[in-house]
Design an enzyme around this catalytic site. Structure first.
Site, PDB file in Angstrom:
ATOM      1  N   CYS A 115     -72.221 -32.245  33.903  1.00 55.51           N
ATOM      2  CA  CYS A 115     -71.962 -32.780  32.440  1.00 55.51           C
ATOM      3  C   CYS A 115     -70.545 -33.353  32.708  1.00 55.51           C
ATOM      4  O   CYS A 115     -69.974 -32.959  33.279  1.00 55.51           O
ATOM      5  CB  CYS A 115     -72.286 -31.597  31.383  1.00 55.51           C
ATOM      6  SG  CYS A 115     -72.346 -32.577  29.624  1.00 55.51           S
ATOM      7  N   CYS A 117     -68.548 -33.489  29.504  1.00 58.50           N
ATOM      8  CA  CYS A 117     -67.925 -33.083  28.494  1.00 58.50           C
ATOM      9  C   CYS A 117     -66.806 -32.461  28.619  1.00 58.50           C
ATOM     10  O   CYS A 117     -65.620 -32.494  27.635  1.00 58.50           O
ATOM     11  CB  CYS A 117     -69.003 -32.150  27.346  1.00 58.50           C
ATOM     12  SG  CYS A 117     -69.460 -30.860  27.899  1.00 58.50           S
ATOM     13  N   CYS A 125     -70.619 -35.813  26.008  1.00 59.18           N
ATOM     14  CA  CYS A 125     -71.082 -35.720  27.211  1.00 59.18           C
ATOM     15  C   CYS A 125     -71.459 -36.881  27.978  1.00 59.18           C
ATOM     16  O   CYS A 125     -72.287 -36.943  29.064  1.00 59.18           O
ATOM     17  CB  CYS A 125     -72.315 -35.150  27.191  1.00 59.18           C
ATOM     18  SG  CYS A 125     -72.209 -33.209  26.060  1.00 59.18           S
ATOM     19  N   LYS A 190     -82.741 -28.819  25.305  1.00 59.70           N
ATOM     20  CA  LYS A 190     -81.357 -28.551  24.689  1.00 59.70           C
ATOM     21  C   LYS A 190     -80.836 -28.997  23.491  1.00 59.70           C
ATOM     22  O   LYS A 190     -81.092 -29.841  23.208  1.00 59.70           O
ATOM     23  CB  LYS A 190     -80.302 -29.020  25.726  1.00 59.70           C
ATOM     24  CG  LYS A 190     -78.692 -28.566  25.316  1.00 59.70           C
ATOM     25  CD  LYS A 190     -77.772 -28.939  26.263  1.00 59.70           C
ATOM     26  CE  LYS A 190     -76.435 -28.581  25.844  1.00 59.70           C
ATOM     27  NZ  LYS A 190     -75.176 -28.828  26.829  1.00 59.70           N
ATOM     28  N   ARG A 200     -67.572 -23.639  23.819  1.00 65.24           N
ATOM     29  CA  ARG A 200     -66.671 -25.055  23.781  1.00 65.24           C
ATOM     30  C   ARG A 200     -64.990 -24.522  23.639  1.00 65.24           C
ATOM     31  O   ARG A 200     -64.305 -25.257  24.112  1.00 65.24           O
ATOM     32  CB  ARG A 200     -66.956 -25.620  22.471  1.00 65.24           C
ATOM     33  CG  ARG A 200     -68.387 -26.578  22.739  1.00 65.24           C
ATOM     34  CD  ARG A 200     -68.863 -27.087  21.728  1.00 65.24           C
ATOM     35  NE  ARG A 200     -70.095 -27.642  21.695  1.00 65.24           N
ATOM     36  CZ  ARG A 200     -70.935 -28.299  20.762  1.00 65.24           C
ATOM     37  NH1 ARG A 200     -70.308 -28.702  19.598  1.00 65.24           N
ATOM     38  NH2 ARG A 200     -72.175 -28.568  21.001  1.00 65.24           N
ATOM     39  N   ARG A 212     -73.060 -33.643  18.577  1.00 63.51           N
ATOM     40  CA  ARG A 212     -73.859 -34.054  19.795  1.00 63.51           C
ATOM     41  C   ARG A 212     -75.064 -34.274  19.328  1.00 63.51           C
ATOM     42  O   ARG A 212     -76.340 -34.363  20.098  1.00 63.51           O
ATOM     43  CB  ARG A 212     -73.887 -32.920  20.801  1.00 63.51           C
ATOM     44  CG  ARG A 212     -72.362 -32.477  21.142  1.00 63.51           C
ATOM     45  CD  ARG A 212     -72.598 -31.959  22.642  1.00 63.51           C
ATOM     46  NE  ARG A 212     -71.352 -31.285  22.960  1.00 63.51           N
ATOM     47  CZ  ARG A 212     -70.252 -31.502  23.243  1.00 63.51           C
ATOM     48  NH1 ARG A 212     -70.126 -32.839  23.454  1.00 63.51           N
ATOM     49  NH2 ARG A 212     -69.262 -30.795  23.714  1.00 63.51           N
ATOM     50  N   GLU A 228     -89.779 -33.663  25.977  1.00 58.17           N
ATOM     51  CA  GLU A 228     -88.730 -33.867  26.822  1.00 58.17           C
ATOM     52  C   GLU A 228     -88.987 -33.272  28.295  1.00 58.17           C
ATOM     53  O   GLU A 228     -88.540 -33.604  29.530  1.00 58.17           O
ATOM     54  CB  GLU A 228     -87.551 -32.837  26.217  1.00 58.17           C
ATOM     55  CG  GLU A 228     -86.928 -33.662  25.306  1.00 58.17           C
ATOM     56  CD  GLU A 228     -85.756 -34.831  25.687  1.00 58.17           C
ATOM     57  OE1 GLU A 228     -85.882 -35.093  27.100  1.00 58.17           O
ATOM     58  OE2 GLU A 228     -85.145 -35.430  25.162  1.00 58.17           O
ATOM     59  N   LYS A 243     -82.702 -24.093  25.680  1.00 57.53           N
ATOM     60  CA  LYS A 243     -81.469 -23.432  25.335  1.00 57.53           C
ATOM     61  C   LYS A 243     -81.012 -23.956  24.039  1.00 57.53           C
ATOM     62  O   LYS A 243     -81.026 -24.892  23.545  1.00 57.53           O
ATOM     63  CB  LYS A 243     -80.192 -24.382  26.492  1.00 57.53           C
ATOM     64  CG  LYS A 243     -78.898 -23.970  26.286  1.00 57.53           C
ATOM     65  CD  LYS A 243     -77.951 -24.728  26.828  1.00 57.53           C
ATOM     66  CE  LYS A 243     -76.520 -24.473  26.381  1.00 57.53           C
ATOM     67  NZ  LYS A 243     -75.862 -25.410  27.402  1.00 57.53           N
ATOM     68  N   SER A 269     -73.623 -18.773  24.616  1.00 54.88           N
ATOM     69  CA  SER A 269     -72.304 -18.082  24.118  1.00 54.88           C
ATOM     70  C   SER A 269     -72.379 -17.496  22.658  1.00 54.88           C
ATOM     71  O   SER A 269     -72.087 -16.232  22.709  1.00 54.88           O
ATOM     72  CB  SER A 269     -71.067 -19.052  24.172  1.00 54.88           C
ATOM     73  OG  SER A 269     -71.334 -20.191  23.354  1.00 54.88           O
ATOM     74  N   TYR A 308     -74.416 -14.445  30.131  1.00 59.72           N
ATOM     75  CA  TYR A 308     -73.173 -13.826  30.333  1.00 59.72           C
ATOM     76  C   TYR A 308     -73.217 -12.505  30.311  1.00 59.72           C
ATOM     77  O   TYR A 308     -72.056 -11.552  31.047  1.00 59.72           O
ATOM     78  CB  TYR A 308     -72.091 -14.210  28.995  1.00 59.72           C
ATOM     79  CG  TYR A 308     -72.104 -15.764  28.861  1.00 59.72           C
ATOM     80  CD1 TYR A 308     -71.141 -16.480  29.583  1.00 59.72           C
ATOM     81  CD2 TYR A 308     -72.905 -16.360  27.807  1.00 59.72           C
ATOM     82  CE1 TYR A 308     -71.274 -17.673  29.683  1.00 59.72           C
ATOM     83  CE2 TYR A 308     -72.776 -17.689  27.802  1.00 59.72           C
ATOM     84  CZ  TYR A 308     -72.000 -18.407  28.703  1.00 59.72           C
ATOM     85  OH  TYR A 308     -71.727 -19.726  28.793  1.00 59.72           O
TER      86      TYR A 308
HETATM   87  C1  PBG Z   1     -71.981 -28.777  28.478  1.00 59.52           C
HETATM   88  C2  PBG Z   1     -72.826 -27.353  28.092  1.00 59.52           C
HETATM   89  C3  PBG Z   1     -72.704 -26.609  27.071  1.00 59.52           C
HETATM   90  C4  PBG Z   1     -73.222 -25.503  27.327  1.00 59.52           C
HETATM   91  C5  PBG Z   1     -73.653 -25.373  28.527  1.00 59.52           C
HETATM   92  N1  PBG Z   1     -73.256 -26.619  28.998  1.00 59.52           N
HETATM   93  C6  PBG Z   1     -71.934 -26.864  25.759  1.00 59.52           C
HETATM   94  C7  PBG Z   1     -72.414 -28.130  24.894  1.00 59.52           C
HETATM   95  O1  PBG Z   1     -73.334 -28.804  24.992  1.00 59.52           O
HETATM   96  O2  PBG Z   1     -71.663 -28.263  24.092  1.00 59.52           O
HETATM   97  C8  PBG Z   1     -73.485 -24.333  26.136  1.00 59.52           C
HETATM   98  C9  PBG Z   1     -73.288 -22.950  26.944  1.00 59.52           C
HETATM   99  C10 PBG Z   1     -73.104 -21.957  26.025  1.00 59.52           C
HETATM  100  O3  PBG Z   1     -72.738 -22.050  24.744  1.00 59.52           O
HETATM  101  O4  PBG Z   1     -72.919 -20.678  26.498  1.00 59.52           O
HETATM  102  N2  PBG Z   1     -72.824 -29.837  27.956  1.00 59.52           N
END
Ligand code: PBG
Length: 318
Positions: A115, A117, A125, A190, A200, A212, A228, A243, A269, A308
């Site tokens: 990615c 970003c 991104c 996603k 972030r 986003r 998708e 996700k 996260s 995690y």
């Molecule tokens: C990058 C990305 C993100 C996450 C994984 N790859 C962040 C986003 O899309 O803002 C999130 C992972 C997480 O929150 O643990 N594009």
């Protein structure tokens, strides 16, 4: 009929358990920063640290020792620019980390997040033109990034950008460059989720303007997730991902019932931080709650989980 007969002892319950958790099906996300002997705790994600490459090697050894055999790398570059140059730099942070990890631990499966970003100065991104994320210019940059990860020795690439057509483009370019054996895990479904907040902060990838929602999915939709996924499968994905995970169990199940390839789920996260925060306050039993959440994600149909908690859970399970 008495349903309680098989619930009488722990051994009986284990015998008829329909879902199993194993560290072998968990992938530990790792944040890598430049510098020497750096370990920076991420305030919003207790237990998660950002590692410099030398520290990352030790962490990988500890993961392998408890049975976690796969990691996904997120790079935090020291500089950012308009074209995300750090993402596809052969001497970039992820490329160097991959080389070091594969040299020290060849048996570790190293997955890379593809990615832009964390590498763009605006935090989106993709490549921004006239205030908008330009899909097709971004595809070129993503493919360059995936190739540079492959060349560094990554085992799997995982594009998370949500641009249209990126799986096809990355597959095509990898094949052209002699990386026909490189698998792709597509972040297919996603969602534009509020649960990415702590990540972030950890990765320094909050967009400087807007959000986003113009590329990530609307949390209200599930049929769209199937579209998708089908597109990514047609374009050559080897595995698809949903996700976040726990708020989207129905999406995991719908995909499981629709396609045959392996499914990954990403316990993001925010999902992790909520459990940690409640546990820190003494409001829930962390171990029981984390194991229950992860079991539910597997039960919904996920084959593998990005979490995690991987290292901690692996230690609990042994
Ligand atoms: C990058 C990305 C993100 C996450 C994984 N790859 C962040 C986003 O899309 O803002 C999130 C992972 C997480 O929150 O643990 N594009």
């Amino acid at each position: 009929m008495r349903m309680r007969r098989l619930r009488r002892t722990s051994a009986l319950r284990d015998l008829v358990s329909e879902t199993e958790l194993s560290p072998r099906r968990m992938i530990q996300p790792l944040f890598v920063v430049s510098g020497e002997s750096v370990r920076e705790p991420v305030a919003s994600m207790p237990g998660v640290e950002r590692f410099s490459i030398n520290e990352l090697l030790g962490e990988a050894a500890e993961l392998l020792a408890v049975g976690v055999e796969a990691v996904i790398l997120f790079g935090i570059p020291s500089t950012k620019d308009e074209t995300a140059g750090g993402a596809y730099d052969d001497e970039g942070i992820v490329q160097m980390a991959v080389r070091a990890l594969k040299e020290a631990h060849p048996e570790l499966t190293v997955i890379t997040d593809v990615c832009l970003c964390a590498y763009t100065d605006h935090g989106h991104c993709g490549f921004v033109r006239e205030g908008k994320v330009d899909n097709d210019i971004t595809l070129e940059l993503l493919a360059k990034t995936a190739i540079s990860h492959a060349e560094a020795g990554a085992d799997v690439v995982a594009p998370s950008d949500m641009m249209d057509g990126r799986i096809g483009m990355i597959r095509h370019q990898l094949d052209e460059e002699g990386h026909a054996e490189m698998p792709i895990i597509a972040y297919s479904a996603k969602y534009a989720s509020a649960f990415y907040g702590p990540f972030r902060e950890a990765a320094g990838s909050t967009p400087e303007f807007g959000d986003r929602r113009g590329y990530q999915m609307n949390p209200a939709n599930v049929r769209e997730a199937l579209r998708e996924v089908r597109l990514d499968v047609e374009e050559g994905a080897d595995m698809v991902m949903v996700k976040p995970a726990l708020p989207y169990l129905d999406v995991i199940r719908a995909i499981r019932d629709d396609v045959d390839l392996p499914i990954a789920a990403y316990q993001v996260s925010g999902e992790y931080s909520m459990l940690k925060a409640a546990a820190a306050n003494g409001w829930i039993d962390e171990r029981a709650a984390a194991l229950e959440a992860l079991t539910a994600i597997r039960r919904a149909g996920a084959d593998v989980i990005f979490t995690y908690y991987a290292k901690e859970v692996a230690a609990w399970l042994t």
